[in-house]
Design a protein around this motif. Structure first.
Motif, PDB file in Angstrom:
ATOM      1  N   ALA A  52       0.842  -1.203   0.000  1.00 58.61           N
ATOM      2  CA  ALA A  52       0.000   0.000   0.000  1.00 58.61           C
ATOM      3  C   ALA A  52       0.875   1.249   0.000  1.00 58.61           C
ATOM      4  N   LEU A  53       1.946   1.218   0.780  1.00 57.31           N
ATOM      5  CA  LEU A  53       2.840   2.376   0.844  1.00 57.31           C
ATOM      6  C   LEU A  53       3.478   2.650  -0.507  1.00 57.31           C
ATOM      7  N   LEU A  54       3.998   1.608  -1.129  1.00 57.07           N
ATOM      8  CA  LEU A  54       4.637   1.787  -2.434  1.00 57.07           C
ATOM      9  C   LEU A  54       3.648   2.336  -3.451  1.00 57.07           C
ATOM     10  N   GLN A  55       2.451   1.773  -3.438  1.00 56.39           N
ATOM     11  CA  GLN A  55       1.464   2.248  -4.396  1.00 56.39           C
ATOM     12  C   GLN A  55       1.078   3.683  -4.121  1.00 56.39           C
ATOM     13  N   ARG A 280      -4.774   6.539  -5.150  1.00 54.44           N
ATOM     14  CA  ARG A 280      -5.278   7.508  -4.193  1.00 54.44           C
ATOM     15  C   ARG A 280      -5.855   6.782  -2.983  1.00 54.44           C
ATOM     16  N   ALA A 281      -6.520   5.642  -3.238  1.00 54.24           N
ATOM     17  CA  ALA A 281      -7.049   4.840  -2.133  1.00 54.24           C
ATOM     18  C   ALA A 281      -5.912   4.413  -1.206  1.00 54.24           C
ATOM     19  N   MET A 282      -4.781   4.025  -1.775  1.00 53.11           N
ATOM     20  CA  MET A 282      -3.643   3.616  -0.954  1.00 53.11           C
ATOM     21  C   MET A 282      -3.133   4.787  -0.128  1.00 53.11           C
ATOM     22  N   ALA A 283      -3.139   5.988  -0.734  1.00 52.35           N
ATOM     23  CA  ALA A 283      -2.690   7.155   0.026  1.00 52.35           C
ATOM     24  C   ALA A 283      -3.621   7.401   1.205  1.00 52.35           C
ATOM     25  N   ILE A 284      -4.922   7.301   0.966  1.00 52.00           N
ATOM     26  CA  ILE A 284      -5.881   7.505   2.056  1.00 52.00           C
ATOM     27  C   ILE A 284      -5.644   6.478   3.161  1.00 52.00           C
ATOM     28  N   VAL A 285      -5.419   5.249   2.746  1.00 49.69           N
ATOM     29  CA  VAL A 285      -5.233   4.177   3.713  1.00 49.69           C
ATOM     30  C   VAL A 285      -3.995   4.427   4.561  1.00 49.69           C
ATOM     31  N   MET A 286      -2.938   4.905   3.946  1.00 49.11           N
ATOM     32  CA  MET A 286      -1.729   5.225   4.698  1.00 49.11           C
ATOM     33  C   MET A 286      -2.005   6.344   5.692  1.00 49.11           C
TER      34      MET A 286
END
Lengths: 313, 300, 458
Positions: A52-55, A280-286
């Motif tokens: 998730a972080l990489l994405q 963007r979903a991964m950014a939100i999750v982070m």
């Protein structure tokens, strides 16, 4: 000399011999025993977070996107007012039910210490919401608190309201009463269970001592009981807050639409027709993970400092 | 009739003060509070039960205008409980999936957590507090972070929509609880018994089987029940990884409730069925496990 | 210390390596499945050979929208036993969103699972989902006219009646999907709460009615297809050139962002104007409030049943009748003609992806679903409209259709026929949804910006 300085819980004396093979095996003992847990959590949990972080920084060859490293997904998040509204909403849905639930639980746990008729039944029943999934709580909330739900229909039957619009909006709104009801309904048993067992383990001597010294009930509670159960409360509220902050299905079903809480926004971004929205979903999750972690870190640190201060007193 | 102002009989207040703490009985406000709380737990289930037996229950009826049994002969398709227990609804299949996955997860979780709990309880080693914190993080980082991150990888590996994938992903939230419960079990257990067994000549395996395991068995069962409970209630991770191919009771309930559902009879019935494993677990733990065991991992 | 770090990184490194390796793999496909596909599409196989191979394959996986109990029941009680007669076990995958199936196929083919190696055999599909598969070349092939029951479907391009069978949302189907059902977008009202006379018949009346009675109506949230169709209807009705649906039949590229902006502006502004008067909206003070847009038609029906909205619009000519009969809707529910100038009508299809693991069984299933008996059973049991063309059936069968068709609950076929309009072009679907999300829901900017963003992201 050696045997006196070793802590009492070390393995039997045979291992203390300076035999080469034994020391090698002994050195491996702890890591080996820890290996299954560490490996599992690392591959699955840490691995997922790393992906998730990489994405979130733009590395997603699977989608044909490789802009690593880029801050643009975070940038586009932070620049939108809707995002900050989501952040505020998520904190609101996380903090309020945690506080309300904790207060209700403390009182319930204290009550459970006393005798009363039907105590066995209550002790059995109060744990029920703990045992069932949150979605049952959601179903129950819809049926009870919906504008066309049972309570509304009862009010209609006795003539207090005329249409569904006259009933206050408890679900599908940003005020989130329905969402917070589900959280409190499910979490009061959890916190009560913890506080109650701590209370059981403590016994009443300190409280009785305080009473003989002339303290009234409120003073006894505030200065004697509460500090004793504080560690239990802190642990419970950490878990409860973390869950409320990151929960998806409850605000998804019972929430008020845009702006949604952060987990719902993450899911919506993930489900978008546009694949770059997934990053963007991964950014939100982070962001969710970081904020949740940061708040809890500060909470725990403050508590530890408070404890140390009190200890000195 | 109470004697008035008799100096030889202590008044209630005097008796309370003498006992030092105050009455052991719950006062009226406390009783009221407990009643409200118990009601808040039980009353919400009533409309669910009524709804599961309803055929037509639209606004503004307080009770269904047509009950399920009244319409059984005439409706063109099976309704309500007929539908739930027919193979079409996949309720039986979902229940089976839920139980199967929960059992496998519990077994795996116990096997993985036991050795770790033992060394955390007994040993001192460098990085111990880091490990303890590390094992707490799955409880702090929300499921959605893990679910989204792991989903794409699992699809690539072909694990999405498989039982193995779901079992693996269920391990994440269950291991922290299991380790904490088992750690407190081991901490409450003196190693003297094991040492005595070894002094008496038993090898490590014999000690394990005949001494250690029987002593920690109650704790393992308690932890196992907890892990079973968590796994059978997990929704989000199963929803993501199952990809609609493997339904468990929570995902089945979600598909019925997520529309903002009207709680038709089938949805209400499924919600009630979803409660059954939890109720069974509640009865089991009530009879056999003390509450302290659950809270050991979290309390002071 | 180093070893413990390494020990932690190693599993992750392995995982990443595996994943990258899998991603770089090229799609291959089993040669035997390839051979079947070529032979079948060339018309070289007799139907008996296909049946034989289907029995060998033994099972078929059908992915379909699982939100309707009635449909699920009908499939399990009628279709599954019929397939069992051919020696094929029907396994259904009930999805909440057909797009998930499309994503799965995209992911599988990207991971190198070619012909015969996928996991889905048949999909209930239409519109932009079919468009996605088709534009990436992920369909099995032009099989629709090669199955025996194709005789009940107009496929001759010279015949205007073949239009709905050859074009799906304006995009050529190439016979890579076979019609299964169809429907018309219409609205149900509860006459106990809203009488037929008071019910609005077009969007202007709707706005007037909403201003007088705020909070009695809402529509499904796009991108769910019921929501998107409502927005399409609004755009048609507010077309400033007065040409209704015609310009929207062009592809997104042919139309261009500027022209789309010109055509769609009045429609989107209308949607924004009525937003405060929807369910949950701020009401007469014009405050936006928290308008409630349900996620799908089940949510919309729930609001309708619970008395929160008086009018519910979705695809379903016979849905009201079936819902009243199965106890969902109140007995006073009826259908209305809305909007009177354009009720969208379309067909939906059964598609077969290129990597179907049981292609012969998929053909048998497609054929079964296109048979008159099966289509009539579907109509009678759950009120799903016929996908095959009724004029190709004999008189006796046509009479059967009239017999089993559920009631239209207060409207007539003529009224419906007079108001029919088609969907927009498939490539415009994502633009329309994207614009709605940006402009109406998120209010991120002006309409121009929202349309730009939607064009970029489609």
């Amino acid at each position: 000399m050696q045997s006196a300085s070793l802590p009492p819980s070390t393995p039997p004396s045979g291992a203390r011999r300076a035999s080469g093979r034994r020391t090698w095996m002994r050195r491996l003992y702890v890591p080996l025993m820890l290996a299954p847990v560490v490996l599992t959590i690392t591959t699955l949990f840490v691995g997922a977070l790393v992906v998730a972080l990489l994405q979130s920084f733009g590395y997603a060859p699977l989608y044909g996107i490789n802009e690593f490293p880029t801050f643009k997904y975070y940038g586009s998040l932070f620049s939108q007012a809707g995002f900050w509204a989501s952040v505020g909403l998520t904190f609101y849905y996380a903090i309020v039910p945690t506080i309300v639930g904790t207060i209700l639980s403390i009182y319930l746990a204290l009550a459970l210490r006393r005798r009363f008729r039907g105590k066995g039944f209550v002790q059995f029943v109060y744990k029920l919401p703990l045992m069932i999934p949150y979605l049952v709580g959601v179903a129950v909330t819809i049926v009870l608190f919906g504008n066309g739900g049972i309570i509304a229909r009862s009010l209609y039957a006795i003539g207090l309201i005329e249409t569904t619009r006259d009933f206050p909006r408890l679900i599908y709104s940003h005020a989130g009463w329905g969402v917070m009801f589900v959280y409190v309904w499910k979490q009061v048993p959890f916190t009560t269970l913890i506080v109650y067992s701590v209370l059981m383990g403590l016994g009443r001597e300190s409280e009785e001592a305080a009473a003989t010294l002339g303290a009234n009930k409120w003073q006894t509670f505030w200065h004697v009981t509460l500090p004793q159960i504080m560690p239990g409360i802190v642990s419970a509220t950490i878990i409860v807050f973390a869950f409320n902050f990151g929960s998806f299905e409850i605000p998804f079903i019972l929430g008020g639409g845009f702006p949604n809480t952060l987990p719902v926004e993450a899911w919506r971004a993930f489900e978008d027709a546009d694949y770059s929205r997934r990053l963007r979903a991964m950014a939100i999750v982070m962001v969710i993970g970081l904020m949740s972690g940061a708040v809890l870190f500060v909470y725990l640190w403050t508590y530890r400092r408070f404890e140390r201060l009190r200890g000195r007193q | 009739m109470r004697p008035a102002a008799d100096a030889t009989v202590a008044t209630g207040a005097q008796r309370r003060r003498r006992r030092g703490l105050g009455s052991d009985r719950l006062g009226p406000f406390g009783r009221f509070y407990v009643t409200i709380m118990t009601g808040a737990v039980l009353i919400p289930f009533l409309p669910l039960i009524v709804g599961s037996f309803a055929f037509r229950w639209t606004w503004p009826d307080l009770l269904p205008s047509t009950w399920w049994w009244e319409a059984r002969g005439t409706a063109r398709l099976p309704q309500g409980w007929d539908y739930i227990f027919s193979p079409v609804s996949r309720v039986v299949e979902s229940t089976g999936n839920t139980l199967l996955i929960a059992i496998i997860v519990t077994l795996l979780c116990t096997l993985i957590s036991l050795p770790a709990a033992r060394v955390i309880a007994r040993e001192r080693f460098r990085g111990k507090s880091f490990i303890e914190f590390f094992l707490l993080t799955p409880l702090i980082i929300p499921e959605i972070a893990v679910g989204l991150g792991i989903l794409v990888t699992f699809i690539q590996l072909g694990l999405a929509g498989t039982y193995l994938g779901i079992v693996l992903v269920h391990l994440i939230p269950t291991i922290p609880y299991m380790v904490r419960v088992l750690t407190s079990v081991f901490q409450g257990l003196s190693s003297d018994y094991e040492e005595q067994a070894r002094v008496l000549g038993a090898g490590p395996l014999k000690t394990l089987v005949h001494v250690t395991v029987p002593m920690i068995l109650p704790g393992i069962i308690a932890g196992g029940l907890f892990a079973f409970l968590i796994s059978s209630n997990i929704f989000l991770l199963t929803f993501f990884i199952g990809r609609g191919q493997i339904e468990t009771l929570p995902t089945l309930l979600f598909s019925r409730v997520s529309g903002g559902g009207a709680l038709d009879a089938v949805a209400a019935g499924v919600a009630l069925i979803v409660c059954v494993p939890g109720i069974v677990l509640l009865i089991i733990t009530e009879r056999f496990i003390k509450e302290e065991v659950f809270a050991k991992g979290f309390g002071g | 210390m180093l070893t413990s770090i390494l020990r932690r990184i190693a599993p992750l490194a392995l995982l990443i390596a595996f994943v990258t390796g899998a991603a770089l793999a090229q799609p291959t496909g089993t040669p035997e499945a390839e051979a079947f596909r070529e032979a079948f599409l060339a018309g070289e196989l007799a139907w008996d050979d296909v049946l034989e191979r289907a029995a060998e394959e033994g099972e078929v996986v059908w992915a379909h929208w699982g939100g309707s109990e009635n449909l699920n029941t009908w499939i399990d009680t009628v279709v599954a036993p019929s397939m069992a007669e051919y020696g094929v076990t029907l396994r259904t995958s009930r999805v909440t969103n057909t797009r998930d199936v499309v994503d799965l196929i995209l992911a599988e083919t990207a991971a190198g699972r070619g012909v015969g190696e996928g996991s889905v055999d048949a999909i209930w599909i239409n519109g932009e989902n079919f468009f996605t598969l088709s534009s990436q070349g992920l369909n099995f092939g032009s099989f629709a006219d090669l199955v025996p029951n194709a005789e009940y479907i107009h496929f001759d391009p010279d015949n205007p009646a073949s239009g709905p069978n050859l074009f799906d949302f304006g995009y050529p189907t190439n016979k890579e999907e076979i019609p299964w059902s169809g429907d018309q977008y219409m609205c149900a009202i509860d006459t106990a709460r809203l009488s037929r006379e008071d019910a609005p018949s077009d969007f202007a009346e709707l706005e007037a009615w909403l201003r007088e009675n705020p909070g009695r109506f809402t529509y499904v949230r796009p991108p769910q297809y019921n929501g998107n169709t409502f927005v399409q209807s609004v755009l048609y009705a507010h077309n400033p050139d007065g040409t209704s649906f015609a310009p929207f039949q062009l592809s997104a590229d042919a139309l261009g962002a500027e022209e789309f902006l010109h055509l769609a502006r009045p429609g989107y502004e209308y949607l924004q104007r009525i937003e405060p008067f929807l369910l949950g909206g701020g009401g007469a003070d014009g405050q936006r409030g928290s308008p409630i847009y349900p996620e799908d038609q089940n949510g919309l029906e729930a609001l309708f049943i619970n008395g929160e909205i008086d009018m519910a619009c979705q695809f379903g000519m016979y849905n009201t009748a079936v819902s009243v009969e199965t106890g969902s809707f109140p007995e006073t529910a009826e259908n209305v003609i809305f909007p009177s100038d354009g009720m969208i009508k379309n067909k939906n299809f059964i598609g077969v992806p290129i990597n179907a693991p049981n292609p012969a069984a998929a053909m048998v299933l497609a054929n079964l679903l296109a048979s008159p008996e099966n289509q009539i059973s579907k109509l009678g049991a759950i009120g799903y409209v016929l996908g095959i063309d009724a004029d190709l059936l004999d008189a006796e069968t046509q009479a059967q259709i009239d017999e089993v068709a559920p009631s239209l609950m207060g409207i007539t076929y003529d009224e419906l026929g007079a108001a029919t309009v088609p969907d927009t072009n498939a490539s415009l679907v994502n633009v329309i949804e994207g614009t709605w999300i940006e402009f109406i829901e998120r209010r991120t900017g002006t309409l121009e910006e929202s349309i730009e963003a939607a064009y970029q992201g489609r």
